[in-house]
Design a protein around this motif. Structure first.
Motif, mmCIF file in Angstrom:
data_model
loop_
_atom_site.group_PDB
_atom_site.id
_atom_site.type_symbol
_atom_site.label_atom_id
_atom_site.label_comp_id
_atom_site.label_asym_id
_atom_site.label_seq_id
_atom_site.Cartn_x
_atom_site.Cartn_y
_atom_site.Cartn_z
ATOM 1 N N PRO A 221 -1.059 -10.232 3.782
ATOM 2 C CA PRO A 221 -2.499 -10.097 3.528
ATOM 3 C C PRO A 221 -3.521 -11.188 4.299
ATOM 4 C CG PRO A 221 -1.497 -11.155 1.592
ATOM 5 C CD PRO A 221 -0.277 -10.644 2.527
ATOM 6 N N LYS B 231 0.820 -1.169 0.135
ATOM 7 C CA LYS B 231 -0.015 -0.087 -0.011
ATOM 8 C C LYS B 231 1.003 1.367 0.037
ATOM 9 C CE LYS B 231 -4.270 -1.506 2.161
ATOM 10 N NZ LYS B 231 -4.870 -1.327 3.560
ATOM 11 N N THR C 13 -2.408 0.214 -4.518
ATOM 12 C CA THR C 13 -2.223 -0.686 -3.600
ATOM 13 C C THR C 13 -2.119 -2.199 -4.624
ATOM 14 O OG1 THR C 13 -3.680 0.106 -1.929
ATOM 15 C CG2 THR C 13 -3.522 -2.257 -1.918
ATOM 16 N N THR D 24 -2.940 -12.083 7.347
ATOM 17 C CA THR D 24 -3.117 -11.427 9.029
ATOM 18 C C THR D 24 -3.286 -10.126 9.044
ATOM 19 O OG1 THR D 24 -0.654 -11.300 9.217
ATOM 20 C CG2 THR D 24 -1.597 -13.497 9.718
ATOM 21 N N GLN D 25 -3.084 -9.497 7.951
ATOM 22 C CA GLN D 25 -3.084 -7.890 7.784
ATOM 23 C C GLN D 25 -1.976 -7.037 8.741
ATOM 24 O OE1 GLN D 25 -5.235 -5.978 5.602
ATOM 25 N NE2 GLN D 25 -5.267 -8.046 4.974
ATOM 26 N N ILE E 59 2.530 -5.650 3.666
ATOM 27 C CA ILE E 59 1.365 -6.249 4.682
ATOM 28 C C ILE E 59 1.314 -7.522 4.518
ATOM 29 C CG2 ILE E 59 -0.823 -6.133 5.312
ATOM 30 C CD1 ILE E 59 -0.932 -3.050 4.735
#
Length: 191
Positions: free
Chosen positions: A27, A10, A161, A29-30, A25
Motif C-alpha cells: 500500500p 484486491k 478490496t 508504493t502501490q 499490493i
C-alpha cells in the motif's frame, strides 16, 4: 513478501467466475508484491455449478507472481459445520491452521500453530467487513479492513478490496496472518 506489515488485497472482477484471483499490493508504493489464486481441479469446478462453494474443497496458492511457485498455500477439504483450513509454507510443511467458529455474529475463526496452540482469534464486526486479529492474551495484533470500492463496483460485482495490517510484535507470524486475511474472503465469505 512475508516481511511486510501492511498488504492491500484486491480481488479480480469477473463475470461468471468459478475461482478467485487476488492481487497483493504494497500500500505504500502501490507496487504488486504477490498474487493469490484458487487452484481447483475439474471436478470441483463442475460441482460449483450445483453446490455452494463454501462446502467444497479449495486450494489457494499465494505466490510472488502469477502462476509462480507458492510462498504459502491455503487448503480446505469438504466442510459442513466447521471448517478447518490448513496453511502450508513454500516447502509444503504446515505452519498452522484455522478453525471456524460454530456461531459468530460478524464472522471469525481461531488461528492455531502446528503444536495446536491458539495463536490468534479473528473477530469480525457486526457487518462482517472489519476484522481484528486478537492474540492469545487478548491484545489486538492486526486488522483486516474492507475498503469501499465505489457504488458501481459494490452493487454489481462481488470483487472486494481489503487492507491487512499486522502489528510489529507479530511479524514472525506474518504468513499465518496474511493467509488469515485472505481466508476471510476466499474461504469464509465468498458464496
Amino acid at each position: 513478501m512475508l516481511e511486510k506489515s501492511h498488504y492491500l488485497v484486491k480481488e479480480h472482477v469477473g463475470v461468471l467466475k468459478f475461482s478467485g484471483t487476488y492481487d497483493i499490493i504494497d500500500p505504500e508504493t502501490q507496487a504488486p508484491i504477490g498474487v493469490a489464486q484458487e487452484r481447483l481441479g475439474f471436478l470441483t469446478h463442475a460441482l460449483r455449478l450445483v453446490i455452494d462453494k463454501r462446502i467444497l474443497p479449495t486450494t489457494v496458492a499465494i505466490a510472488e507472481q502469477e502462476d509462480g511457485p507458492a510462498v504459502l498455500t491455503i487448503q480446505r477439504g469438504f466442510t459442513l459445520l466447521r471448517s478447518r483450513i490448513d496453511i502450508l509454507d513454500r516447502s509444503g510443511q504446515a505452519i498452522g491452521y484455522f478453525k471456524s467458529k460454530l456461531f459468530s455474529l460478524g464472522g471469525g475463526f481461531h488461528v492455531y500453530d502446528t503444536r495446536d496452540q491458539l495463536v490468534a482469534e479473528v473477530k469480525g464486526d457486526w457487518k462482517g467487513w472489519n476484522f481484528k486479529f486478537i492474540d492469545a492474551n487478548g491484545s489486538e495484533v492486526g486488522t483486516v479492513t474492507k475498503k469501499w470500492a465505489g457504488l458501481g463496483k459494490e452493487l454489481f460485482t462481488s470483487a472486494d478490496t481489503y487492507m491487512i495490517s499486522i502489528g510489529q510484535e507479530f511479524k514472525g507470524k506474518a504468513g499465518l496472518l496474511l493467509a488469515a486475511g485472505l481466508a476471510i474472503d476466499i474461504v469464509f465469505k465468498e458464496g
